[in-house]
Design an enzyme around this catalytic site. Structure first.
Site, PDB file in Angstrom:
ATOM      1  N   ASP A   1       2.929  -2.748  -8.331  1.00  0.00           N
ATOM      2  CA  ASP A   1       2.731  -2.556  -6.897  1.00  0.00           C
ATOM      3  C   ASP A   1       4.077  -2.449  -6.190  1.00  0.00           C
ATOM      4  OD1 ASP A   1       1.682  -2.499  -4.349  1.00  0.00           O
ATOM      5  OD2 ASP A   1       0.440  -4.266  -4.587  1.00  0.00           O
ATOM      6  N   ASP A   2       4.374  -1.255  -5.678  1.00  0.00           N
ATOM      7  CA  ASP A   2       5.614  -1.031  -4.916  1.00  0.00           C
ATOM      8  C   ASP A   2       6.872  -1.132  -5.778  1.00  0.00           C
ATOM      9  OD1 ASP A   2       3.989  -0.785  -2.721  1.00  0.00           O
ATOM     10  OD2 ASP A   2       4.962  -2.331  -1.524  1.00  0.00           O
TER      11      ASP A   2
ATOM     12  N   HIS B   1      -8.185  -4.242  -3.309  1.00  0.00           N
ATOM     13  CA  HIS B   1      -7.750  -3.407  -2.169  1.00  0.00           C
ATOM     14  C   HIS B   1      -8.563  -2.117  -2.035  1.00  0.00           C
ATOM     15  CE1 HIS B   1      -4.043  -2.051   0.402  1.00  0.00           C
ATOM     16  NE2 HIS B   1      -5.033  -2.569   1.128  1.00  0.00           N
TER      17      HIS B   1
ATOM     18  N   ASP C   1       1.916   2.082  -8.238  1.00  0.00           N
ATOM     19  CA  ASP C   1       0.926   2.690  -7.343  1.00  0.00           C
ATOM     20  C   ASP C   1       1.556   3.640  -6.337  1.00  0.00           C
ATOM     21  OD1 ASP C   1       2.180   0.713  -5.831  1.00  0.00           O
ATOM     22  OD2 ASP C   1       0.340   0.039  -4.859  1.00  0.00           O
ATOM     23  N   ASN C   2       2.850   3.544  -6.128  1.00  0.00           N
ATOM     24  CA  ASN C   2       3.571   4.451  -5.210  1.00  0.00           C
ATOM     25  C   ASN C   2       5.052   4.170  -5.372  1.00  0.00           C
ATOM     26  OD1 ASN C   2       1.916   2.307  -3.078  1.00  0.00           O
ATOM     27  ND2 ASN C   2       4.140   2.111  -3.232  1.00  0.00           N
TER      28      ASN C   2
ATOM     29  N   CYS D   1      -0.789   2.302  -1.085  1.00  0.00           N
ATOM     30  CA  CYS D   1      -1.589   1.500  -2.022  1.00  0.00           C
ATOM     31  C   CYS D   1      -3.032   1.927  -2.273  1.00  0.00           C
ATOM     32  CB  CYS D   1      -1.588   0.052  -1.546  1.00  0.00           C
ATOM     33  SG  CYS D   1       0.056  -0.662  -1.341  1.00  0.00           S
TER      34      CYS D   1
END
Length: 464
Positions: free
Chosen positions: A35-36, A133, A276-277, A75
């Protein structure tokens, strides 16, 4: 029955069980999402600031996709595309949903069938561990969307240590199969690693699919004191804590990979790893040569670390240069499991296996597209060319093979290419719909993901 007959029955039964557990059984599928995470914040990506030995070994066991992309720059929409194999704007999932268990619209639309549902109906045991999420209502929950085993938090983020469970995001109770728990583990990342490793060992007698969705290294940066101390030489506090978070996540991934090895499942498990990004630079990440960050349709927002490993089928220590997408997890996984792709809707997912094995030498995708901020940020990539369209600015054209940092706009020099990509982009957008929920991103004031007076824009769009 004679002793010899009993022995024969035992031998035949044992042989049958070994056959089922061996080549005759579909592969396990392990989908790991960070994540991130910054683009170069891993050893296999060329980063040197944080040791990631377990991720590096995973990359060495399979294929590192050097042009790996996600379908959105932040996200929840990325996760919606990942689990459906469809551009999320096709079904109106363009924002991060507000955490509201009473709202049946804020989340991945119930009209979509997810990858675990297809696998579950074909004999797979399915599990989710980590961050969800994708909607907080009971109907949107992971245990209603194909996951037989579930452990984690339903919202968009969570504290890592010392929280008091309550009904607010970042301190929500962890749930197990929908039942709130009192769990407050010493560190959440470690707990997710332990839970995933237990799932792997518990289900070794049948094919399984596990979605391991870490919330690390997303903020809040709360590493253990001992792990942060290992990065004491890093002066910037945000960067130091962030790197420690990445390191803890790498250890948790190592736990899961060890569980695979100890239970003799490594070679028959298809493993994906991606972020995710892109990394948000303000939070201490490093996207290296890429322009932009989380929220942008520039490379820094949508190009991510991307590994595909399957020792039985894919060559170790190899790289793949053509663009691939997180959307491809759907078709690739179903093909590996021997399940036909659905044909009820327009799917954007491509089975990567014949491409990664060299059976097909052409590119999996002729084009890749991105839309964010209610259409105020768009991009399309065809071959080495990428067109970026931002609100109230002329289209910009970049040649990524020669200009990875997207610093030289070639639209005026190659107007024919710019027009061709613009036409492809406009054709693609005709298949999209308006967002079906406002989401938490509508709260800020500027136009970017997380902004642009999006609440007013969405109201205008829906009133047309």
């Amino acid at each position: 029955m004679s002793y010899r007959a009993l022995l024969l029955v035992f031998v035949l039964q044992t042989f049958s069980e070994l056959h089922v557990l061996g080549e005759g059984m579909p592969p396990n599928i392990l989908l790991i999402v960070s994540d991130d995470q910054g683009y170069v914040d891993a050893g296999f990506q060329g980063g040197t600031d944080v040791p990631t030995p377990h991720l590096d070994r995973l990359a060495a066991s399979g294929v590192r996709c050097t042009n790996g992309y996600v379908s959105h720059p932040f996200c929840s929409p990325t996760r919606a595309g990942l689990l459906t194999g469809r551009y999320q704007a096709r079904f109106g999932h363009e924002y991060n949903p507000v955490y509201d268990p009473l709202d049946k619209t804020e989340g991945l639309p119930l009209t979509e069938r997810l990858l675990p549902q297809y696998l579950q109906s074909n004999g797979y045991q399915t599990g989710w561990v980590g961050k969800w999420h994708l909607g907080a209502s009971p109907e949107h929950s992971p245990w209603q969307r194909g996951f037989a085993e579930a452990y984690g938090f339903i919202g968009g983020g969570h504290a890592f240590i010392d929280w008091l469970p309550n009904e607010r995001q970042y301190t929500l109770p962890l749930t197990r199969a929908g039942v709130p728990t009192d769990d407050v583990p010493p560190h959440l990342t470690q707990a997710f690693g332990e839970e995933a490793a237990a799932f792997v060992k518990r289900n070794q007698s049948q094919p399984w699919f596990l979605f391991l969705a870490f919330n690390a290294p997303h903020t809040p940066h709360q590493p253990t004191a001992a792990r942060e101390q290992q990065f004491a030489h890093v002066e910037d506090e945000k960067r130091r804590k962030y790197l420690a978070q990445v390191s803890l996540m790498d250890d948790a991934i190592g736990q899961v990979m060890s569980a695979l090895a100890e239970s003799n499942q490594s070679t028959r498990t298809l493993v994906y790893f991606l972020s995710d990004n892109g990394g948000p630079v303000k939070n201490g990440t490093d996207n290296g040569p890429l322009r932009g960050q989380k929220g942008d349709v520039y490379e820094g927002g949508v190009r991510v670390p991307f590994i595909v490993s399957w020792p039985e089928k894919l060559k170790a220590s190899s790289t793949y240069e053509f663009p691939v997408s997180s959307l491809d997890v759907m078709a690739t996984s179903l093909a590996a499991a021997g399940i036909s792709m659905p044909t009820d809707k327009k799917y954007d997912s491509v089975n990567l296996l014949p491409y990664l094995t060299g059976q097909i030498s052409s590119a999996p995708h002729s084009t890749l597209f991105w839309r964010a901020a209610l259409g105020k940020a768009l991009a399309v990539r065809t071959g080495p060319w990428k067109l970026v369209r931002l609100s109230n600015t002329p289209d910009a054209l970049y040649h990524l093979d020669n200009d990875l940092s997207e610093s030289s706009d070639l639209a005026n020099k190659h107007p024919d290419i710019a027009l061709r990509l613009a036409s492809e982009l406009e054709g693609w957008t005709k298949d999209l719909i308006d967002p079906v929920f406002l989401g938490s991103s509508a709260k800020s004031e500027d136009w970017g993901p997380g902004g642009a007076n999006q609440k007013n824009n969405l109201k205008k769009s829906k009133s047309k």
